[in-house]
Write a protein that holds these residues in place. Structure first.
Motif, PDB file in Angstrom:
ATOM      1  N   ARG A  33       0.721  -1.117  -0.236  1.00 28.75           N
ATOM      2  CA  ARG A  33      -0.100  -0.022   0.097  1.00 28.75           C
ATOM      3  C   ARG A  33       1.053   1.365  -0.088  1.00 28.75           C
ATOM      4  NH1 ARG A  33      -0.211   3.224   4.457  1.00 28.75           N
ATOM      5  NH2 ARG A  33       0.442   2.206   6.346  1.00 28.75           N
ATOM      6  N   CYS A  36       0.101   7.244   3.284  1.00 30.44           N
ATOM      7  CA  CYS A  36      -1.109   7.907   3.143  1.00 30.44           C
ATOM      8  C   CYS A  36      -1.095   9.127   4.396  1.00 30.44           C
ATOM      9  CB  CYS A  36      -2.315   7.115   3.698  1.00 30.44           C
ATOM     10  SG  CYS A  36      -4.069   8.141   3.435  1.00 30.44           S
ATOM     11  N   ASP A  90      -7.261   5.534  12.410  1.00 37.55           N
ATOM     12  CA  ASP A  90      -7.602   4.676  11.294  1.00 37.55           C
ATOM     13  C   ASP A  90      -6.076   4.339  10.655  1.00 37.55           C
ATOM     14  OD1 ASP A  90      -7.830   3.938   8.535  1.00 37.55           O
ATOM     15  OD2 ASP A  90      -8.967   5.648   7.977  1.00 37.55           O
ATOM     16  N   ASP A  91      -6.118   2.849  11.034  1.00 37.81           N
ATOM     17  CA  ASP A  91      -4.817   2.275  10.759  1.00 37.81           C
ATOM     18  C   ASP A  91      -4.255   2.513   9.098  1.00 37.81           C
ATOM     19  OD1 ASP A  91      -4.251   1.146  13.037  1.00 37.81           O
ATOM     20  OD2 ASP A  91      -5.232  -0.648  12.548  1.00 37.81           O
ATOM     21  N   THR A  92      -5.139   3.019   8.200  1.00 37.49           N
ATOM     22  CA  THR A  92      -4.651   3.351   6.710  1.00 37.49           C
ATOM     23  C   THR A  92      -4.104   4.554   6.554  1.00 37.49           C
ATOM     24  OG1 THR A  92      -6.687   3.940   5.960  1.00 37.49           O
ATOM     25  CG2 THR A  92      -6.252   1.566   6.138  1.00 37.49           C
TER      26      THR A  92
END
Length: 281
Positions: A33, A36, A90-92
């Motif tokens: 990923r 972010c 939020d882990d993302t």
């Protein structure tokens, strides 16, 4: 009469961007990923919208995911805090930027404090401020850190030098003074109640203007061969320093634009990648 050498933030930032892009690509390959960065914009201030778009565009160029959270001008403090707290959990999301300034009804400090320290890539929480003051591990405020890195890039010495910081905001003036103090500079903070600002500036080896008033610092105040860092940006591409006259006296000076601004974004992007790397270690 000699003219000061420009402290070219655009050129220095370009090198930082290349390194950050490489690290972001390595992270994405290893983790499956992208890094972010979440940006939170409260209200519809045109300048803030422009700054957020610039940061999002740069993030995309470097291979970072940019997640935008837009809150209305009527947003309450509780609503803004809730939105930021959700991003913290939020882990993302690896890094969080809350664009300054917030509307008058919003307690900006409370919103900043909703950012988890490990995601405070803009260095605005009390945790980050303490880290700068104590020379401890933590993220630094992006513009102050960018200023320090720009001075380093041009081998401008700070130890034993007299520094005059014009401005005492919590996100620029105070932290840049702390960072330079940690490098053994002797720092004087000037503000709206300072008597005889001209005298204070004229004694400084390094002047950092960070007050948001066009050409407040006059060129004739600058000590011969001093270093001038103009962190102001006012309508018409005008800084806080009278550029032409200051450049005729200084040894180094930042252009506006193209000096401090690119360094701010470079530090933000680098710290966001660092935050992502730290979270998977």
């Amino acid at each position: 009469m000699s003219v000061a050498q420009l402290l070219d933030g655009t050129a220095v930032a370009r090198r930082s961007f290349a390194e950050t892009a490489e690290r972001a690509a390595d992270f994405a390959a290893a983790q499956g990923r992208s890094v972010c960065l979440a940006t939170v914009l409260i209200g519809d201030d045109p300048a803030s919208q422009t700054y957020v778009r610039m940061k999002q565009r740069r993030a995309a160029q470097l291979g970072l995911e940019s997640r935008r959270v837009r809150l209305s001008a009527e947003t309450t403090t509780d609503e803004a805090v809730a939105a930021v707290r959700a991003l913290s959990e939020d882990d993302t999301v690896d890094g969080i930027l809350v664009q300054h300034p917030a509307p008058a009804q919003v307690d900006e400090l409370a919103v900043f404090e909703a950012i988890a320290p490990k995601k405070d890539v803009d260095g605005v929480t009390m945790h980050s401020f303490a880290a700068m003051g104590l020379s401890a591990n933590g993220f630094h405020s992006c513009t102050p850190e960018g200023i320090v890195r720009l001075l380093d890039a041009y081998d401008v010495p700070t130890a034993g030098r007299r520094v005059c910081v014009v401005g005492r905001s919590a996100i620029l003036g105070k932290p840049v003074g702390l960072l330079l103090l940690a490098r053994d500079a002797t720092v004087t903070f000037c503000h709206s109640h300072t008597t005889d600002l001209a005298a204070q500036v004229s004694e400084a080896d390094i002047v950092v203007a960070a007050v948001g008033r066009p050409e407040l610092v006059r060129g004739e105040w600058i000590k011969p061969d001093a270093v001038v860092v103009d962190a102001g940006y006012n309508p018409g591409n005008v800084g806080d320093v009278e550029f032409s006259r200051a450049a005729a006296r200084a040894s180094y000076i930042t252009p506006v634009p193209g000096g401090v601004g690119p360094m701010t974004i470079a530090v933000l992007m680098e710290q966001t990648v660092t935050a992502a790397e730290n979270r998977v270690r």
